[in-house]
Design a protein around this motif. Structure first.
Motif, short mmCIF file in Angstrom:
data_model
loop_
_atom_site.label_atom_id
_atom_site.label_comp_id
_atom_site.label_asym_id
_atom_site.label_seq_id
_atom_site.Cartn_x
_atom_site.Cartn_y
_atom_site.Cartn_z
N PRO A 1 -24.50 -11.54 -51.49
CA PRO A 1 -25.64 -12.43 -51.72
C PRO A 1 -25.16 -13.78 -52.26
N GLU A 2 -25.75 -14.84 -51.78
CA GLU A 2 -25.34 -16.18 -52.20
C GLU A 2 -25.76 -16.49 -53.63
N THR A 3 -26.69 -15.72 -54.17
CA THR A 3 -27.20 -16.03 -55.51
C THR A 3 -26.26 -15.57 -56.62
N LEU A 4 -25.25 -14.75 -56.29
CA LEU A 4 -24.34 -14.24 -57.30
C LEU A 4 -23.32 -15.30 -57.71
N SER A 5 -22.93 -15.24 -58.97
CA SER A 5 -21.91 -16.15 -59.47
C SER A 5 -20.54 -15.69 -59.00
N LYS A 6 -19.52 -16.53 -59.21
CA LYS A 6 -18.16 -16.16 -58.80
C LYS A 6 -17.69 -14.93 -59.55
N ARG A 7 -18.05 -14.85 -60.83
CA ARG A 7 -17.64 -13.70 -61.63
C ARG A 7 -18.30 -12.42 -61.14
N GLN A 8 -19.60 -12.51 -60.79
CA GLN A 8 -20.32 -11.35 -60.27
C GLN A 8 -19.76 -10.91 -58.91
N LEU A 9 -19.42 -11.90 -58.07
CA LEU A 9 -18.84 -11.59 -56.76
C LEU A 9 -17.49 -10.88 -56.92
N LYS A 10 -16.71 -11.36 -57.88
CA LYS A 10 -15.40 -10.76 -58.12
C LYS A 10 -15.54 -9.31 -58.57
N LYS A 11 -16.50 -9.05 -59.46
CA LYS A 11 -16.73 -7.69 -59.94
C LYS A 11 -17.24 -6.79 -58.83
N LEU A 12 -18.12 -7.33 -57.98
CA LEU A 12 -18.68 -6.55 -56.88
C LEU A 12 -17.61 -6.19 -55.86
N ARG A 13 -16.75 -7.16 -55.53
CA ARG A 13 -15.67 -6.89 -54.58
C ARG A 13 -14.68 -5.88 -55.15
N LYS A 14 -14.41 -5.99 -56.45
CA LYS A 14 -13.50 -5.05 -57.09
C LYS A 14 -14.07 -3.63 -57.04
N LYS A 15 -15.39 -3.51 -57.26
CA LYS A 15 -16.03 -2.21 -57.22
C LYS A 15 -16.00 -1.64 -55.80
N GLU A 16 -16.26 -2.47 -54.81
CA GLU A 16 -16.24 -2.01 -53.42
C GLU A 16 -14.85 -1.54 -53.01
N LYS A 17 -13.85 -2.27 -53.48
CA LYS A 17 -12.47 -1.89 -53.16
C LYS A 17 -12.14 -0.54 -53.77
N TRP A 18 -12.60 -0.34 -55.01
CA TRP A 18 -12.36 0.94 -55.68
C TRP A 18 -13.08 2.08 -54.97
N LEU A 19 -14.34 1.86 -54.56
CA LEU A 19 -15.11 2.88 -53.85
C LEU A 19 -14.45 3.24 -52.52
N ALA A 20 -13.87 2.24 -51.85
CA ALA A 20 -13.22 2.50 -50.57
C ALA A 20 -11.94 3.31 -50.75
N TYR A 21 -11.22 3.08 -51.84
CA TYR A 21 -9.96 3.77 -52.07
C TYR A 21 -10.15 5.12 -52.76
N LYS A 22 -11.35 5.38 -53.27
CA LYS A 22 -11.63 6.61 -54.02
C LYS A 22 -11.31 7.88 -53.24
N PRO A 23 -11.69 8.00 -51.94
CA PRO A 23 -11.36 9.23 -51.20
C PRO A 23 -9.86 9.50 -51.14
N ILE A 24 -9.06 8.45 -50.98
CA ILE A 24 -7.61 8.62 -50.93
C ILE A 24 -7.09 9.10 -52.28
N LYS A 25 -7.63 8.54 -53.34
CA LYS A 25 -7.22 8.94 -54.68
C LYS A 25 -7.55 10.41 -54.93
N ARG A 26 -8.75 10.83 -54.52
CA ARG A 26 -9.15 12.23 -54.71
C ARG A 26 -8.25 13.17 -53.90
N ALA A 27 -7.89 12.74 -52.68
CA ALA A 27 -7.02 13.57 -51.85
C ALA A 27 -5.65 13.73 -52.50
N LYS A 28 -5.15 12.66 -53.08
CA LYS A 28 -3.86 12.72 -53.78
C LYS A 28 -3.93 13.68 -54.96
N GLU A 29 -5.04 13.62 -55.70
CA GLU A 29 -5.21 14.48 -56.87
C GLU A 29 -5.23 15.95 -56.48
#
Length: 332
Positions: A62-90
């Protein structure tokens, strides 16, 4: 066998991290007769399946988010995407741990058969412990999540005990319950869940609210008492709240005997699961000192108190020597 893959997110640090894994997960060998070499091959297949099923494309922000909010959102999405691989490793790491234990004849914990007989109704321990979850409005989403994780650990500890304590969770109808519903099957736990407050479930004369601000020190656990632990994760934002509540309701309160045996670099405020584990250890026959030293994490800086003793040669009694805090002065 493994988790359903999540569709949103970004790629890991490089495409090599995804493409370096090998065969498909269906080629994994069975648990019986598993070898270290086969486990390594299986790990490659599992992680390859996880990585290939994740969509690493960037979602529109969304264009209404600040740079800091965008950074946090992208970081969360990246973590969610990598979560299945992490669980498989565990999971594969756990299988390797079980394999090593089986080869070295090491018992990792109670078997499923033993756990079936480890229930509160069959326990010789009648000490009651209740978690008070009436603090939903004082915690943010992250703190609620931490609170539920600590409850999960309390249940796990009690479930694996030979004689579990009588475990109650009260005021269980708010945000903590909504967070708990993410964990499928909690309804089947060997725990007494109550929507009502602990004050409505138990008689007030049986209650002992555990709080580090109390001037009363608990020296022993009584089978006819209910020890209430405040289900609050606040990082010291509400200091003394549980003590204040106990005072206002006229409920008996007390603190664990930490100061009697240990010196700490930090405050004597402990997490929910640490308090629960200490009580569980004491019910299993350990002394308070042993339980505290075993459970308290290194970050607390807890060390055993050094006491000075004076031995009298005329008797076999050992008497505690008082430590003077006033410097000696001449009286002339």
């Amino acid at each position: 066998m493994f988790l359903t893959m999540l569709s949103s997110g970004h790629s890991p640090k490089s495409e090599k991290d995804v493409s370096k894994f090998g065969k498909d997960v269906d080629e994994a060998p069975s648990e019986k007769g598993i070898t270290f070499e086969n486990l390594c091959k299986e790990e490659a297949g599992v992680l390859s399946a996880c990585a290939s099923s994740v969509n690493w494309t960037k979602t529109e922000m969304p264009e209404t988010l600040s740079k800091r909010q965008l950074k946090k959102l992208r970081k969360k999405e990246k973590w969610l995407a990598y979560k299945p691989i992490k669980r498989a490793k565990e999971k594969l790491k756990l299988r390797q741990k079980k394999l090593d234990a089986r080869q070295n004849n090491v018992k990792l914990g109670p078997s499923r058969k033993e756990l079936k007989h480890s229930k509160m109704s069959q326990s010789n321990c009648k000490v009651r412990v209740a978690i008070d979850l009436s603090f939903d409005d004082l915690m943010n989403d992250k703190e609620i999540s931490k609170c539920v994780k600590q409850l999960l650990r309390c249940y796990s500890l009690n479930r694996r005990a030979k004689d579990p304590v009588q475990f109650y969770i009260t005021s269980f109808d708010g945000r903590c319950k909504a967070e708990m519903q993410k964990h499928t099957g909690y309804q089947n736990w060997d725990v007494y869940f109550h929507n009502e407050s602990y004050a409505d479930v138990f008689e007030s004369k049986d209650l002992v609210y555990l709080t580090s601000e109390s001037h009363s020190v608990i020296s022993s656990l009584e089978a006819d008492k209910v020890y209430v632990i405040g289900g609050l994760v606040d990082h010291n934002s509400y200091k003394g709240l549980c003590h204040q509540i106990a005072e206002e309701k006229g409920i008996r309160h007390g603190q664990l005997p930490i100061g009697e045996f240990l010196e700490m670099k930090t405050r004597k405020v402990l997490t929910i699961d640490h308090v629960f584990e200490i009580i569980l250890e004491v019910t299993r026959g350990k002394s308070w000192k042993e339980a505290l030293l075993n459970v308290l994490p290194p970050r607390k800086g807890a060390v055993e108190k050094v006491e000075e003793f004076e031995t009298f040669s005329t008797s076999q009694c050992i008497e505690k020597k008082p430590i003077s805090t006033v410097p000696e002065t001449d009286t002339e």
